[in-house]
Design a protein around this motif. Sequence first.
Motif, PDB file in Angstrom:
ATOM      1  N   ARG A   1       0.846  -1.211   0.000  1.00 36.64           N
ATOM      2  CA  ARG A   1       0.000   0.000   0.000  1.00 36.64           C
ATOM      3  C   ARG A   1       0.878   1.257   0.000  1.00 36.64           C
ATOM      4  O   ARG A   1       0.571   2.247  -0.673  1.00 36.64           O
ATOM      5  CB  ARG A   1      -0.936  -0.001   1.210  1.00 36.64           C
ATOM      6  CG  ARG A   1      -2.090  -0.970   1.101  1.00 36.64           C
ATOM      7  CD  ARG A   1      -3.159  -0.703   2.148  1.00 36.64           C
ATOM      8  NE  ARG A   1      -2.711  -0.990   3.496  1.00 36.64           N
ATOM      9  CZ  ARG A   1      -2.763  -2.189   4.073  1.00 36.64           C
ATOM     10  NH1 ARG A   1      -3.266  -3.236   3.402  1.00 36.64           N
ATOM     11  NH2 ARG A   1      -2.343  -2.372   5.310  1.00 36.64           N
ATOM     12  N   ALA A   2       1.966   1.203   0.775  1.00 34.92           N
ATOM     13  CA  ALA A   2       2.890   2.343   0.792  1.00 34.92           C
ATOM     14  C   ALA A   2       3.487   2.559  -0.594  1.00 34.92           C
ATOM     15  O   ALA A   2       3.610   3.696  -1.075  1.00 34.92           O
ATOM     16  CB  ALA A   2       4.007   2.106   1.807  1.00 34.92           C
ATOM     17  N   TYR A   3       3.820   1.442  -1.259  1.00 32.31           N
ATOM     18  CA  TYR A   3       4.369   1.539  -2.619  1.00 32.31           C
ATOM     19  C   TYR A   3       3.349   2.154  -3.577  1.00 32.31           C
ATOM     20  O   TYR A   3       3.687   2.979  -4.434  1.00 32.31           O
ATOM     21  CB  TYR A   3       4.780   0.146  -3.095  1.00 32.31           C
ATOM     22  CG  TYR A   3       5.174   0.090  -4.544  1.00 32.31           C
ATOM     23  CD1 TYR A   3       6.433   0.514  -4.957  1.00 32.31           C
ATOM     24  CD2 TYR A   3       4.289  -0.384  -5.516  1.00 32.31           C
ATOM     25  CE1 TYR A   3       6.803   0.470  -6.297  1.00 32.31           C
ATOM     26  CE2 TYR A   3       4.647  -0.432  -6.855  1.00 32.31           C
ATOM     27  CZ  TYR A   3       5.898   0.003  -7.241  1.00 32.31           C
ATOM     28  OH  TYR A   3       6.258  -0.031  -8.564  1.00 32.31           O
ATOM     29  N   ALA A   4       2.088   1.796  -3.415  1.00 28.00           N
ATOM     30  CA  ALA A   4       1.038   2.347  -4.280  1.00 28.00           C
ATOM     31  C   ALA A   4       0.876   3.855  -4.054  1.00 28.00           C
ATOM     32  O   ALA A   4       0.630   4.616  -4.997  1.00 28.00           O
ATOM     33  CB  ALA A   4      -0.284   1.630  -4.019  1.00 28.00           C
ATOM     34  N   VAL A   5       1.056   4.285  -2.787  1.00 31.62           N
ATOM     35  CA  VAL A   5       0.941   5.718  -2.468  1.00 31.62           C
ATOM     36  C   VAL A   5       2.111   6.490  -3.056  1.00 31.62           C
ATOM     37  O   VAL A   5       1.945   7.581  -3.618  1.00 31.62           O
ATOM     38  CB  VAL A   5       0.880   5.922  -0.932  1.00 31.62           C
ATOM     39  CG1 VAL A   5       1.070   7.399  -0.562  1.00 31.62           C
ATOM     40  CG2 VAL A   5      -0.447   5.426  -0.391  1.00 31.62           C
TER      41      VAL A   5
END
Length: 820
Positions: A631-635
């Motif tokens: 999720r952090a990577y997607a952000v």
Amino acid sequence: QKILLSSPDMSPAGLPLALRQQIMLIRSAAEADLGEPRTALRTIEQARALDPQMPGAWLAEVPVRLRLGQYAEASAAVDKAVSLAPESADTHYLRGSVVHAAGKASQAVESYGKALAIDPNHLGALIARAGLLIDLNRFADARKDLDSIQKINPEHPLGIYLRALVAERDGKVKEAQTALRELTELLDRIPLDYIRYKPQVLMLNGLAHFGLNEPEKAKQYFEIYLKAQGDSPIAKPLAQIYLRTRNYDQAITTLEIYLRARPNDVQALTLLGSALMANGQYARASRLMEQAIASRDDPRLHAVLGMSMLSSGQTSKAMVELEKAVKADPGQIAAATTLITYYQRNAQFSKAIALAETLVKRNEKNPGLSNLLGMVKANSGNAAGARQAFDKALALQPKFVLPKLNLARLDIRAGQYPQAEQRLKDVLTAEPKNSEAMFEFANLETRRGRIPATREWLDKAVASSGPRETRWGLALADFHLAHGNTKLALKAAKDMATKTPDDLPVVMMLAKAHLAAGDVASAKTQLTLATRLADFNPQAQTQVAELQLAANNLEGAAYSIDKALSGQATYVPALALQARLDIRRGNKSAADKRVRDLIAKHPKSVVGHWLQADLAAANGQSTEAVAAYRRAYAVSPSTESFLRAFNAMSFVQAQGTTDFAQQWLKQHPGDVLARTALGNHFSRAGNLAAAKTEYQQALKLAPEQPEVLNNLANVLIHLKDPQAVAVAEQAVRANPDNGLVVDTLGWALASSGQSDKALATLRQARNLEPEHPEIHYHLGVVLAQLGQKPEARDQLNTALKLNPQLRQAAHARELLDNLR
């Protein structure tokens, strides 16, 4: 003056009345020069008693009264002189001096004009009016008076000084400097013992040296002048000199004396505020500015109040005051640049760019501000806009080094290494000792993967730096830490501590180096000092707290986090660290609440998702941790967020790990760190052929990267590839002081049958890393091969003692049984 007053030949006794009166008035001027104004006034009264109708006896009183600040008495004396001699140019000139000193500019211009109507060559009136017209920004009229002064007396000191002021205003810097140099050469010839009684000469020569950036010479004249004129505005440039030389106490005293007489001088108030801040008296500086603002709302006061609040950790309040200052006066450059730094730090790039563009528009000929705009645009990711701004700065000032360095930085980021190298060479050709260019050369070589060259440039930068410059030494310490050389890192940090022992970044680096060396006690000592030095600065205290956590000092970390949040309650890194502290303390419910709050309030920040992953990992929930990292990577799909997600996936061998990495590398084929991580993933999974391919691809991008060379050498050893030794030797050349890299070479030599060379190399590795169990194991194996049984047993036992769960523990015990 002293000779005049002591010589019997100068005694007025027995002279004719008119001559006696003249001599007495000359004596009164000498007494005033010697700092005896009361005696001078008595002498004037005695002279006046001889003939009260003589205008000179009244005019002589005026400069003495002005020196004492007695404007009403000075005005009464000059009025009497004008009534006695209405057609005297001197009387109207001195009337102009009185109203000028009282701040009545228009009346002063009128009086000087009357004096010049009577005597067009009256130098005093011409000089006084020219100076006043300059103050009123009436430069065309001032130039006319200066032309007249030049014709009458081209060497008059005040005339020369005023010409310098006008030239400076017109942007004729060389002409202004030439005039100031002419003035100092004229006045420096006069013995100091003589001009110490001529306050105007002292002031002029001090100002001229000040304008020529010769503070020490200016200081001696200003200090003598202020002994006689303690409340003079000369206190302000003298205080600036004290500030430059870090004599803060003297600056404060000088300004306080001046402000007793002129409490509403905003420039002096702001200088005093700056002096108090420089002396660490932030609260007092804030009170002073708040009191001043209560009586007058001036943007300069808001600017200094904001700076003092910022220094004391009141970041939010400080920004309000700085924004008020800049809104009221966009010309408040110091306040504006501080705001720009704050906006960038908080990723408010649109605000930072808008403010920087406003500064540039107001100061189109200022190359420094164009360079600042370029830096802001570069930090926001607008490389094209940044280049345009840097080019403009260079067009304004072709020899300006900073935009050249910034353009080189942009070239490095863009992978345009030959262009960057040429720019840096150009800087060093012009300035061979420019340590900042050397540091950028180190960054360039790092990007190229040339690690030995990186260290060479860092060493050069350190050697070329000034006595208080620590940035390059700290960078060298960081370099050694990154490459596992804790001894060299500690030495570099200690070298910087000898320069500035109480400098916060130096203290922090010492703490890091001690931690890396395993000396936790020394690290904690440095961190205690760092906590005090950081005060309420949220960024600095958060960094201290990070290191306190690394030192396992949970209470120290909590204290630093509290101080950080006292300075800025919404500072995200401190809030995130607070959650990490909860995790370390086992208070997982509190950590979970903090993390959820962070994600809700800052949904576009990766920090909350990373913390969620840490929390999941602490609970043994590896699948949830991977999901949070994704999720952090997607952000924010950056290299760091990719690596966190990928390494977490690789650790649990999650499905799609390889595809995830290959997709990233397809979009970012030049990412050395990502390709190395994929190679490490294949190596852990036992897919050595694929690991070899990825490491080789990484080395095409960074040929001298020691970590990649070392990892490839280890893979080649397991593959029994004859190239293992050559690659390991490359790794050692790139990082000769790293014990693990030297160990790889030793093991490669042993695996290729070169036992004698392997033995010497492994002994070297052990000396570099005496606490590493695998090095002792490798050394024990080679000693056993060479038949040196007692030492082989010692090394194998040491390996098992250091780590009983060593990967090669079973083989080590089998060898020990065979060596009995």
